[in-house]
Design a protein around this motif. Structure first.
Motif, PDB file in Angstrom:
ATOM      1  N   VAL A  44     -28.194   2.165  44.842  1.00 12.00           N
ATOM      2  CA  VAL A  44     -27.823   3.452  45.427  1.00 12.00           C
ATOM      3  C   VAL A  44     -28.688   4.565  44.843  1.00 12.00           C
ATOM      4  O   VAL A  44     -29.124   5.465  45.546  1.00 12.00           O
ATOM      5  CB  VAL A  44     -26.325   3.735  45.199  1.00 12.00           C
ATOM      6  CG1 VAL A  44     -25.940   5.114  45.681  1.00 12.00           C
ATOM      7  CG2 VAL A  44     -25.479   2.672  45.884  1.00 12.00           C
ATOM      8  N   LYS A  45     -28.978   4.521  43.543  1.00 14.85           N
ATOM      9  CA  LYS A  45     -29.800   5.529  42.909  1.00 14.85           C
ATOM     10  C   LYS A  45     -31.284   5.338  43.231  1.00 14.85           C
ATOM     11  O   LYS A  45     -32.063   6.280  43.196  1.00 14.85           O
ATOM     12  CB  LYS A  45     -29.597   5.509  41.397  1.00 14.85           C
ATOM     13  CG  LYS A  45     -28.244   5.998  40.962  1.00 14.85           C
ATOM     14  CD  LYS A  45     -28.146   5.988  39.457  1.00 14.85           C
ATOM     15  CE  LYS A  45     -26.772   6.468  39.013  1.00 14.85           C
ATOM     16  NZ  LYS A  45     -26.663   6.449  37.558  1.00 14.85           N
ATOM     17  N   ALA A  46     -31.689   4.126  43.537  1.00 12.76           N
ATOM     18  CA  ALA A  46     -33.089   3.831  43.815  1.00 12.76           C
ATOM     19  C   ALA A  46     -33.518   4.359  45.181  1.00 12.76           C
ATOM     20  O   ALA A  46     -34.677   4.718  45.365  1.00 12.76           O
ATOM     21  CB  ALA A  46     -33.343   2.336  43.736  1.00 12.76           C
ATOM     22  N   LEU A  47     -32.627   4.442  46.154  1.00 11.02           N
ATOM     23  CA  LEU A  47     -32.995   4.889  47.495  1.00 11.02           C
ATOM     24  C   LEU A  47     -33.511   6.329  47.528  1.00 11.02           C
ATOM     25  O   LEU A  47     -34.549   6.586  48.140  1.00 11.02           O
ATOM     26  CB  LEU A  47     -31.822   4.702  48.455  1.00 11.02           C
ATOM     27  CG  LEU A  47     -31.555   3.249  48.861  1.00 11.02           C
ATOM     28  CD1 LEU A  47     -30.328   3.167  49.763  1.00 11.02           C
ATOM     29  CD2 LEU A  47     -32.750   2.652  49.560  1.00 11.02           C
ATOM     30  N   PRO A  48     -32.835   7.306  46.899  1.00  7.38           N
ATOM     31  CA  PRO A  48     -33.398   8.660  46.909  1.00  7.38           C
ATOM     32  C   PRO A  48     -34.749   8.729  46.193  1.00  7.38           C
ATOM     33  O   PRO A  48     -35.650   9.456  46.622  1.00  7.38           O
ATOM     34  CB  PRO A  48     -32.349   9.507  46.184  1.00  7.38           C
ATOM     35  CG  PRO A  48     -31.082   8.746  46.299  1.00  7.38           C
ATOM     36  CD  PRO A  48     -31.483   7.299  46.328  1.00  7.38           C
TER      37      PRO A  48
ATOM     38  N   LEU B 155     -38.242   9.840  47.923  1.00  9.87           N
ATOM     39  CA  LEU B 155     -39.078  10.902  47.379  1.00  9.87           C
ATOM     40  C   LEU B 155     -40.515  10.424  47.185  1.00  9.87           C
ATOM     41  O   LEU B 155     -41.468  11.123  47.545  1.00  9.87           O
ATOM     42  CB  LEU B 155     -38.495  11.395  46.047  1.00  9.87           C
ATOM     43  CG  LEU B 155     -39.304  12.475  45.334  1.00  9.87           C
ATOM     44  CD1 LEU B 155     -39.295  13.752  46.140  1.00  9.87           C
ATOM     45  CD2 LEU B 155     -38.761  12.696  43.946  1.00  9.87           C
ATOM     46  N   VAL B 156     -40.694   9.243  46.645  1.00  3.57           N
ATOM     47  CA  VAL B 156     -42.036   8.691  46.410  1.00  3.57           C
ATOM     48  C   VAL B 156     -42.767   8.489  47.739  1.00  3.57           C
ATOM     49  O   VAL B 156     -43.944   8.840  47.882  1.00  3.57           O
ATOM     50  CB  VAL B 156     -41.959   7.379  45.605  1.00  3.57           C
ATOM     51  CG1 VAL B 156     -43.299   6.667  45.585  1.00  3.57           C
ATOM     52  CG2 VAL B 156     -41.481   7.653  44.186  1.00  3.57           C
ATOM     53  N   LEU B 157     -42.083   7.935  48.735  1.00 10.03           N
ATOM     54  CA  LEU B 157     -42.719   7.715  50.043  1.00 10.03           C
ATOM     55  C   LEU B 157     -43.056   9.037  50.720  1.00 10.03           C
ATOM     56  O   LEU B 157     -44.112   9.169  51.355  1.00 10.03           O
ATOM     57  CB  LEU B 157     -41.820   6.861  50.925  1.00 10.03           C
ATOM     58  CG  LEU B 157     -41.685   5.395  50.504  1.00 10.03           C
ATOM     59  CD1 LEU B 157     -40.685   4.674  51.406  1.00 10.03           C
ATOM     60  CD2 LEU B 157     -43.029   4.699  50.545  1.00 10.03           C
TER      61      LEU B 157
END
Length: 100
Positions: free
Chosen positions: A4-8, A12-14
Motif C-alpha cells: 500500500v505504501k509502495a504504490l504512491p 511518484l517515480v513514474l
C-alpha cells in the motif's frame, strides 16, 4: 515497505520519469546569419560566366539562369567525355572543433 505504501512512491517515480523524458537538451546552434558553410553556395556570384570561388575539375561549368532553386543563377555542368566524370569543387572551408 508494504504494498500500500509502495504504490504512491512508485506513482511518484513514474511521474517524475515521464516528466523528465519530455525535457530535451540541445547543444548551442549556429545563428542563421553566420558565415555560410560553402562560399558562394548558391552560385550567385559570377565572373566570366562561371561561379566565383568554384573550380572546374573536369568537364565544363557555366552559370545559368535556367532551373534555379532560389536566387537568379544555377550552375550548368556539361560532360563531353565518355571516360571522365564532370567535377566542380568549392574553395576550402574552415572547420571549427567544438565539444558537445
Amino acid at each position: 515497505m508494504s504494498r500500500v505504501k509502495a504504490l504512491p512512491f512508485l506513482s511518484l517515480v513514474l511521474s517524475l520519469a515521464v516528466f523528465l523524458s519530455g525535457i530535451t537538451f540541445y547543444p548551442s546552434q549556429a545563428k542563421a546569419d553566420s558565415v555560410p558553410l560553402v562560399p558562394n553556395g548558391g552560385f550567385e556570384q559570377v565572373a566570366n560566366g562561371i561561379p566565383l570561388q568554384w573550380s572546374v575539375i573536369s568537364g565544363t561549368a557555366a552559370s545559368s539562369a535556367n532551373q534555379v532553386h532560389s536566387g537568379n543563377y544555377s550552375v550548368e555542368l556539361s560532360d563531353s567525355s565518355s571516360a571522365a566524370p564532370v567535377g566542380l569543387r568549392s574553395q576550402k572551408m574552415q572547420v571549427a572543433r567544438t565539444r558537445i
